[in-house]
Design an enzyme around this catalytic site. Structure first.
Site, PDB file in Angstrom:
ATOM      1  N   SER A  60      21.639 -85.529 -18.597  1.00  0.00           N
ATOM      2  CA  SER A  60      21.040 -84.192 -18.557  1.00  0.00           C
ATOM      3  C   SER A  60      19.653 -84.259 -19.179  1.00  0.00           C
ATOM      4  O   SER A  60      19.513 -84.557 -20.371  1.00  0.00           O
ATOM      5  CB  SER A  60      21.907 -83.205 -19.334  1.00  0.00           C
ATOM      6  OG  SER A  60      21.145 -82.061 -19.653  1.00  0.00           O
TER       7      SER A  60
ATOM      8  N   HIS B 221      20.989 -84.798 -13.920  1.00  0.00           N
ATOM      9  CA  HIS B 221      21.470 -83.430 -14.138  1.00  0.00           C
ATOM     10  C   HIS B 221      20.314 -82.567 -14.650  1.00  0.00           C
ATOM     11  O   HIS B 221      19.705 -82.879 -15.671  1.00  0.00           O
ATOM     12  CB  HIS B 221      22.615 -83.472 -15.146  1.00  0.00           C
ATOM     13  CG  HIS B 221      23.297 -82.166 -15.376  1.00  0.00           C
ATOM     14  ND1 HIS B 221      24.326 -81.709 -14.578  1.00  0.00           N
ATOM     15  CD2 HIS B 221      23.109 -81.217 -16.314  1.00  0.00           C
ATOM     16  CE1 HIS B 221      24.743 -80.523 -15.024  1.00  0.00           C
ATOM     17  NE2 HIS B 221      24.013 -80.208 -16.085  1.00  0.00           N
TER      18      HIS B 221
ATOM     19  N   ASP C  87      19.191 -78.830 -15.850  1.00  0.00           N
ATOM     20  CA  ASP C  87      19.710 -77.552 -16.354  1.00  0.00           C
ATOM     21  C   ASP C  87      18.686 -76.440 -16.175  1.00  0.00           C
ATOM     22  O   ASP C  87      17.624 -76.453 -16.798  1.00  0.00           O
ATOM     23  CB  ASP C  87      20.072 -77.697 -17.839  1.00  0.00           C
ATOM     24  CG  ASP C  87      21.334 -78.514 -18.024  1.00  0.00           C
ATOM     25  OD1 ASP C  87      22.354 -78.168 -17.412  1.00  0.00           O
ATOM     26  OD2 ASP C  87      21.291 -79.512 -18.773  1.00  0.00           O
TER      27      ASP C  87
ATOM     28  N   MET D   6      17.914 -72.560 -16.683  1.00  0.00           N
ATOM     29  CA  MET D   6      18.358 -71.415 -17.503  1.00  0.00           C
ATOM     30  C   MET D   6      17.338 -70.279 -17.402  1.00  0.00           C
ATOM     31  O   MET D   6      16.134 -70.525 -17.392  1.00  0.00           O
ATOM     32  CB  MET D   6      18.494 -71.828 -18.959  1.00  0.00           C
ATOM     33  CG  MET D   6      19.397 -73.035 -19.173  1.00  0.00           C
ATOM     34  SD  MET D   6      19.626 -73.357 -20.917  1.00  0.00           S
ATOM     35  CE  MET D   6      20.518 -74.912 -20.853  1.00  0.00           C
TER      36      MET D   6
ATOM     37  N   HIS E 245      22.070 -77.599 -12.072  1.00  0.00           N
ATOM     38  CA  HIS E 245      23.060 -76.707 -12.686  1.00  0.00           C
ATOM     39  C   HIS E 245      22.400 -75.357 -12.953  1.00  0.00           C
ATOM     40  O   HIS E 245      21.567 -75.243 -13.863  1.00  0.00           O
ATOM     41  CB  HIS E 245      23.538 -77.393 -13.986  1.00  0.00           C
ATOM     42  CG  HIS E 245      24.527 -76.619 -14.788  1.00  0.00           C
ATOM     43  ND1 HIS E 245      24.896 -76.994 -16.058  1.00  0.00           N
ATOM     44  CD2 HIS E 245      25.239 -75.494 -14.518  1.00  0.00           C
ATOM     45  CE1 HIS E 245      25.788 -76.146 -16.530  1.00  0.00           C
ATOM     46  NE2 HIS E 245      25.998 -75.215 -15.617  1.00  0.00           N
TER      47      HIS E 245
ATOM     48  N   MET F 199      22.255 -72.028 -14.426  1.00  0.00           N
ATOM     49  CA  MET F 199      22.787 -71.108 -15.437  1.00  0.00           C
ATOM     50  C   MET F 199      21.913 -69.863 -15.397  1.00  0.00           C
ATOM     51  O   MET F 199      21.146 -69.586 -16.317  1.00  0.00           O
ATOM     52  CB  MET F 199      22.776 -71.784 -16.814  1.00  0.00           C
ATOM     53  CG  MET F 199      23.862 -72.842 -16.952  1.00  0.00           C
ATOM     54  SD  MET F 199      23.560 -73.950 -18.335  1.00  0.00           S
ATOM     55  CE  MET F 199      22.440 -75.089 -17.575  1.00  0.00           C
TER      56      MET F 199
ATOM     57  N   MET G 186      32.576 -76.573 -18.219  1.00  0.00           N
ATOM     58  CA  MET G 186      31.743 -76.550 -19.430  1.00  0.00           C
ATOM     59  C   MET G 186      32.619 -76.842 -20.647  1.00  0.00           C
ATOM     60  O   MET G 186      33.650 -76.198 -20.859  1.00  0.00           O
ATOM     61  CB  MET G 186      31.071 -75.187 -19.612  1.00  0.00           C
ATOM     62  CG  MET G 186      29.999 -74.856 -18.587  1.00  0.00           C
ATOM     63  SD  MET G 186      28.722 -76.106 -18.363  1.00  0.00           S
ATOM     64  CE  MET G 186      28.003 -76.196 -20.013  1.00  0.00           C
TER      65      MET G 186
ATOM     66  N   ASP H 100      30.593 -81.015 -18.979  1.00  0.00           N
ATOM     67  CA  ASP H 100      29.229 -80.834 -19.464  1.00  0.00           C
ATOM     68  C   ASP H 100      29.231 -80.209 -20.854  1.00  0.00           C
ATOM     69  O   ASP H 100      29.664 -79.078 -21.039  1.00  0.00           O
ATOM     70  CB  ASP H 100      28.486 -79.925 -18.463  1.00  0.00           C
ATOM     71  CG  ASP H 100      27.006 -79.790 -18.755  1.00  0.00           C
ATOM     72  OD1 ASP H 100      26.515 -80.431 -19.692  1.00  0.00           O
ATOM     73  OD2 ASP H 100      26.340 -79.034 -18.021  1.00  0.00           O
TER      74      ASP H 100
HETATM   75  C1  DX5 Z   1      24.238 -77.010 -21.719  1.00  0.00           C
HETATM   76  C2  DX5 Z   1      23.816 -77.852 -20.546  1.00  0.00           C
HETATM   77  C3  DX5 Z   1      24.108 -79.287 -20.711  1.00  0.00           C
HETATM   78  C4  DX5 Z   1      23.427 -79.947 -21.881  1.00  0.00           C
HETATM   79  C5  DX5 Z   1      24.383 -80.945 -22.455  1.00  0.00           C
HETATM   80  O1  DX5 Z   1      24.158 -75.684 -21.399  1.00  0.00           O
HETATM   81  O2  DX5 Z   1      24.444 -77.410 -19.364  1.00  0.00           O
HETATM   82  O3  DX5 Z   1      23.854 -80.021 -19.504  1.00  0.00           O
HETATM   83  O4  DX5 Z   1      22.240 -80.599 -21.586  1.00  0.00           O
HETATM   84  O5  DX5 Z   1      23.819 -81.500 -23.582  1.00  0.00           O
HETATM   85  P1  DX5 Z   1      24.657 -82.416 -24.597  1.00  0.00           P
HETATM   86  O6  DX5 Z   1      25.164 -83.573 -23.803  1.00  0.00           O
HETATM   87  O7  DX5 Z   1      23.648 -82.767 -25.618  1.00  0.00           O
HETATM   88  O8  DX5 Z   1      25.773 -81.553 -25.114  1.00  0.00           O
HETATM   89 ZN    ZN Z   2      24.332 -78.678 -17.528  1.00  0.00          ZN
END
Ligand code: DX5
Ligand code: ZN
Length: 214
Positions: free
Chosen positions: A8, A33, A35, A37, A66, A68, A139, A172
């Protein structure tokens, strides 16, 4: 099942993102990956389609995006056009009917569809759409930030899901050498890991450790 590793980039150094991505690619990552947001669905803001478009040029690996975000349907076209290979939407943000339409749309574009559920969301919420999606992203932390502690109370949900679903089950949040063992035992086969990889000194060693967990 083959264990796949999805670093990620949330924990990568954004000042040299292209280099970071190339580095994990050469160190054995199976996908990247990303993220996304929006500050509404989660209390943090990250990146949008413009950045995905440039990441696309930096790697040959599949881009696992991903979402969010509160209104995923609004941005699907933009993320597909930017070069996403896999798109994950949260069940907390979309109805079954919309998932069905989304699947048809993405299939035509050759993009895989995943559905994700938060730690507090029950499996029943996605049970009747498992035949529609290509993979499930469970998650194992509350979404929004990297570097949080793994929530072991999610393990029974992964185990139950594996009994119902033959496709890829990704996890994740809080994945490291120790927790990877637990999630793989429960039935997960795709490990998303941010800080465990990007905050380590040796990306190759971290990725190999996760892959060879069992
Ligand atoms: C959290 C993200 C993850 C995050 C995981 O909301 O969706 O992908 O980057 O990070 P680690 O592996 O550090 O928990
Ligand atoms: Zn993620």
């Amino acid at each position: 099942m083959k264990i796949k590793i999805a670093p990620s980039i949330l924990s990568a150094d954004f000042a040299c993102l292209g280099e970071e991505i190339k580095k994990v690619e050469s160190c054995g990552a199976d996908m990247i990956h990303v993220d996304v947001m929006d500050g509404h669905f989660v209390p943090n803001i990250t990146i949008g389609p413009l950045v995905v478009k440039d990441i696309r040029k930096a790697t040959k690996l599949p881009l696992d995006v991903h979402l969010m975000i509160k209104q995923p349907q609004k941005f699907i076209n933009a993320f597909v056009a930017a070069g996403s290979d896999m798109l994950t939407v949260h069940i907390e943000t979309i109805s079954k009917l919309k998932i069905k339409n989304l699947k048809l749309k993405l299939k035509k574009k050759g993009v895989k569809l995943g559905v994700s559920l938060n730690p507090g969301t029950a499996l029943i919420k996605i049970k009747n759409m498992l035949d529609l999606v290509d993979f499930v992203l469970v998650m194992t932390v509350e979404p929004g930030f990297g570097g949080q502690d793994f929530m072991p109370e999610v393990l029974p949900k992964i185990k139950k899901l594996r009994g119902l679903f033959v496709g890829d089950i990704a996890v994740d949040g809080g994945i490291n050498k120790k927790t990877s063992r637990q999630v793989i035992k429960a039935g997960a086969n795709v490990l998303v890991a941010g800080s465990y990889i990007f905050k380590s000194k040796d990306y190759k060693e971290s990725i190999t450790r996760l892959k060879c967990t069992v």
